[in-house]
Design an enzyme around this catalytic site. Structure first.
Site, PDB file in Angstrom:
ATOM      1  N   ASP A 112      33.768  49.116  34.930  1.00 47.79           N
ATOM      2  CA  ASP A 112      33.329  47.894  35.587  1.00 47.79           C
ATOM      3  C   ASP A 112      32.527  48.285  36.821  1.00 47.79           C
ATOM      4  O   ASP A 112      32.906  49.212  37.544  1.00 47.79           O
ATOM      5  CB  ASP A 112      34.565  47.085  36.018  1.00 47.79           C
ATOM      6  CG  ASP A 112      34.444  45.610  35.682  1.00 47.79           C
ATOM      7  OD1 ASP A 112      33.553  44.960  36.245  1.00 47.79           O
ATOM      8  OD2 ASP A 112      35.261  45.125  34.877  1.00 47.79           O
TER       9      ASP A 112
ATOM     10  N   HIS B 123      40.105  39.088  30.405  1.00 47.98           N
ATOM     11  CA  HIS B 123      41.174  38.941  31.398  1.00 47.98           C
ATOM     12  C   HIS B 123      41.045  37.672  32.238  1.00 47.98           C
ATOM     13  O   HIS B 123      41.830  37.475  33.162  1.00 47.98           O
ATOM     14  CB  HIS B 123      41.160  40.174  32.310  1.00 47.98           C
ATOM     15  CG  HIS B 123      39.882  40.251  33.102  1.00 47.98           C
ATOM     16  ND1 HIS B 123      38.656  40.496  32.514  1.00 47.98           N
ATOM     17  CD2 HIS B 123      39.628  40.080  34.415  1.00 47.98           C
ATOM     18  CE1 HIS B 123      37.717  40.464  33.429  1.00 47.98           C
ATOM     19  NE2 HIS B 123      38.275  40.224  34.598  1.00 47.98           N
TER      20      HIS B 123
HETATM   21  C1  GLC Z   1      34.487  38.242  37.262  1.00 42.13           C
HETATM   22  C2  GLC Z   1      35.768  38.899  36.827  1.00 42.13           C
HETATM   23  C3  GLC Z   1      36.915  38.143  37.434  1.00 42.13           C
HETATM   24  C4  GLC Z   1      36.782  38.208  38.939  1.00 42.13           C
HETATM   25  C5  GLC Z   1      35.423  37.701  39.396  1.00 42.13           C
HETATM   26  C6  GLC Z   1      35.141  38.058  40.814  1.00 42.13           C
HETATM   27  O1  GLC Z   1      34.347  36.957  36.772  1.00 42.13           O
HETATM   28  O2  GLC Z   1      35.819  38.951  35.433  1.00 42.13           O
HETATM   29  O3  GLC Z   1      38.142  38.647  37.028  1.00 42.13           O
HETATM   30  O4  GLC Z   1      37.781  37.430  39.540  1.00 42.13           O
HETATM   31  O5  GLC Z   1      34.382  38.278  38.642  1.00 42.13           O
HETATM   32  O6  GLC Z   1      34.871  39.425  40.932  1.00 42.13           O
END
Ligand code: GLC
Length: 536
Positions: free
Chosen positions: A103, A336
């Protein structure tokens, strides 16, 4: 829709998402870790036979948003292990032929990141402009009407300097200013750091948000009704035309792509952006006109369509028409942030969903635990962890983040025996729903995923072939996959509670089916409720 002339691993492959906190806990602190992941890699290579894993963040972080608030992009949080553990993970994954995607969180950092601490130290800080600071609006309130995804204004006032800073998520996640070339360079260096350590790709978090309107204009009110996607009334009361997806995003992606493609080791890397965009031509623009931006913007279409066959047809047509020549599609059914597949569709339907995900044209991503049909757990208020759910009841994402269910033993085999408690409770159904039990049950979800993945691997038509929708009736959903020089493969999905006829042109034997009794026999002429078959 020609297949790629030289298919790369991410064209043909299947991605498996690991949420590191919840996959495998080796050290018994109740939180998953890198050592745990290493110890379970065989699940990916041998049991499932996927091609790559995407790791949600494991970087140093105060964990306000469970790792999506990074305080050091170039180190592993001690709760997950060390950089040496990460290097071993990459080596062990590569040894098994698995690619590693990490990520990359470019839109914001933690408020404890040294960059933000420096930026916050005063109006004349050398890093002031690394984040988005503005004077109060004329009424003394926030500079504009933007709202945080997690509720409330997207601006927090800093008493000491008398200015507001922007955060599209939590106040603990201040937005970086990608219009500052130093920020862009620093974030490119983060990519280089991980490429030097051998990673094969990046999943780019809220990718479409890194470019905002340079004038920070108010978002206009929404004209469009809420489409039912999980977004708060506050958030959907605006058209998000200024707080994200400014046209300047395209050069930013082109530069990211040049950094990734230009790494001196010449490895074949992949970038996939988290892009919540359902207008397919705008969505497709993120590939870049010359396919020089993201290798793929994630396609979240199936999160909107659910298992409604008419809507799925529309999404397939819309996406295929919008793709620039040579671009390769992808499909997602969960992650997730979303309620799990079984929770959304039910047990039987979730098997048909697996057939859909793994037979559409494009790269599929499987979210951990969906291969055993894990269900969301209702987390009692006192144990809720997700900041979104804690701020906005009903929006919590803990339910889909509970520990992976490996066995029927204590802690589902996620944490070692003797562990006091796990960070989120283990779903009590782990006693019957777990990897070990399902491995021995030919009718289980896991066995179905294994058969589908094996078939996909051995079948270039499914990996690379064209897709054609068959017939006009929405249900059953029927498509044909074709590739020059190979026999076609048919996919027939009965996405309903009643029986459905199989169109007469579908001919051949059942290669894989949700109901095992069909396999090896000629295609049935009627499907049972929620039955799906792959025929060839
Ligand atoms: C993305 C992620 C999520 C996170 C958000 C802020 O949507 O998948 O889990 O809370 O970004 O970084």
């Amino acid at each position: 829709m020609a297949p790629p002339s030289q298919p790369a691993w991410w064209h043909t492959g299947v991605i498996y998402q690991i949420y590191p906190r919840s996959w495998a806990d080796a050290d018994g602190d109740g939180i998953g870790d890198l050592e745990g992941i290493i110890s379970r890699l065989d699940h990916l290579s041998d049991t499932l036979g996927v091609d790559s894993l995407w790791l949600s963040p494991f970087y140093r972080s105060p964990q306000a948003d469970f790792g999506y608030d990074v305080s050091d992009h170039c180190d592993v949080d001690p709760m997950f292990g060390t950089l040496e553990d990460f290097d071993r993970l990459v080596a062990e994954a590569h040894r098994r032929g698995l690619r590693v995607i990490v990520d990359f969180v470019p839109n914001h950092t933690s408020d404890r990141h040294p960059w933000f601490l420096e930026s916050r130290s005063g109006r004349d800080s050398v890093r002031r402009d690394w984040y988005v600071w503005r004077d109060p609006g004329p009424d003394g309130g926030p500079p504009n009407n933007w709202v945080s995804h997690f509720g409330g204004s997207a601006w927090t006032f800093d008493e000491a300097s008398g200015q507001y800073y922007l955060h599209l998520f939590l106040a603990e996640q201040p937005d970086l200013n990608w219009r500052n070339p130093e920020v862009e360079r620093a974030m490119h260096d983060v990519l280089r750091f991980w490429m030097d350590r051998g990673v094969d790709g990046f999943r780019i978090d809220v990718a479409h948000a890194i470019a905002k309107d340079p004038l920070l204009r108010d978002n206009p009110p929404a004209q469009i009704p809420d489409d039912g996607y999980k977004i708060s009334a506050e958030f959907s009361s605006q058209r998000h035309v200024h707080d994200m997806a400014d046209p300047d995003i395209h050069p930013m992606f082109r530069k990211i792509r040049r950094v990734v493609d230009g790494h001196p080791d010449g490895a074949d890397r992949y970038t996939v952006g988290e892009i919540h965009e359902f207008d397919w031509s705008r969505w497709a623009s993120y590939y870049g006109e010359d396919l020089d931006e993201l290798h793929q913007p994630y396609n979240f279409g199936l999160l909107l369509t659910g298992l409604d066959p008419a809507k799925i047809r529309e999404a397939i047509v819309g996406i295929e028409e919008a793709l620039p020549p040579g671009a390769w599609p992808n499909w997602v059914l969960g992650n997730h942030d979303e309620p799990r597949i079984v929770t959304r569709f039910g047990w039987e339907a979730s098997k048909a969903a697996a057939v859909l995900l793994l037979t559409l044209r494009g790269t599929p991503t499987i979210y951990q635990g969906d291969e055993i049909g894990m269900e969301d757990l209702d987390i009692p208020p006192g144990r809720q962890q997700d900041p979104w759910g804690r701020r906005m009841p009903g929006f919590g994402r803990d339910g889909c983040r509970t520990p992976m269910q490996w066995t029927g033993a204590e802690h589902a085999g996620f944490s070692p025996p003797g562990t006091r408690s796990t960070w989120l409770p283990v779903h009590p159904d782990h006693r019957r729903r777990n990897v070990a039990v399902q491995l021995g049950d030919p009718d289980s979800h896991l066995s179905l995923y294994r058969r589908l993945l094996r078939l996909r691997r051995s079948c270039p038509v499914l990996q690379l072939g064209d897709i054609e929708l068959v017939g006009d009736a929405p249900n059953p959903l029927v498509y044909r996959r074709t590739l020059a020089g190979a026999e076609p493969v048919w996919v027939v999905l009965n996405l309903s509670d009643g029986e459905a006829p199989v169109p007469s042109q579908v001919e051949g034997g059942v290669l894989v089916g949700t109901h095992r009794d069909r396999e090896g026999a000629p295609s049935p002429r009627r499907l049972r409720p929620w039955e799906a078959v792959v025929v060839g």
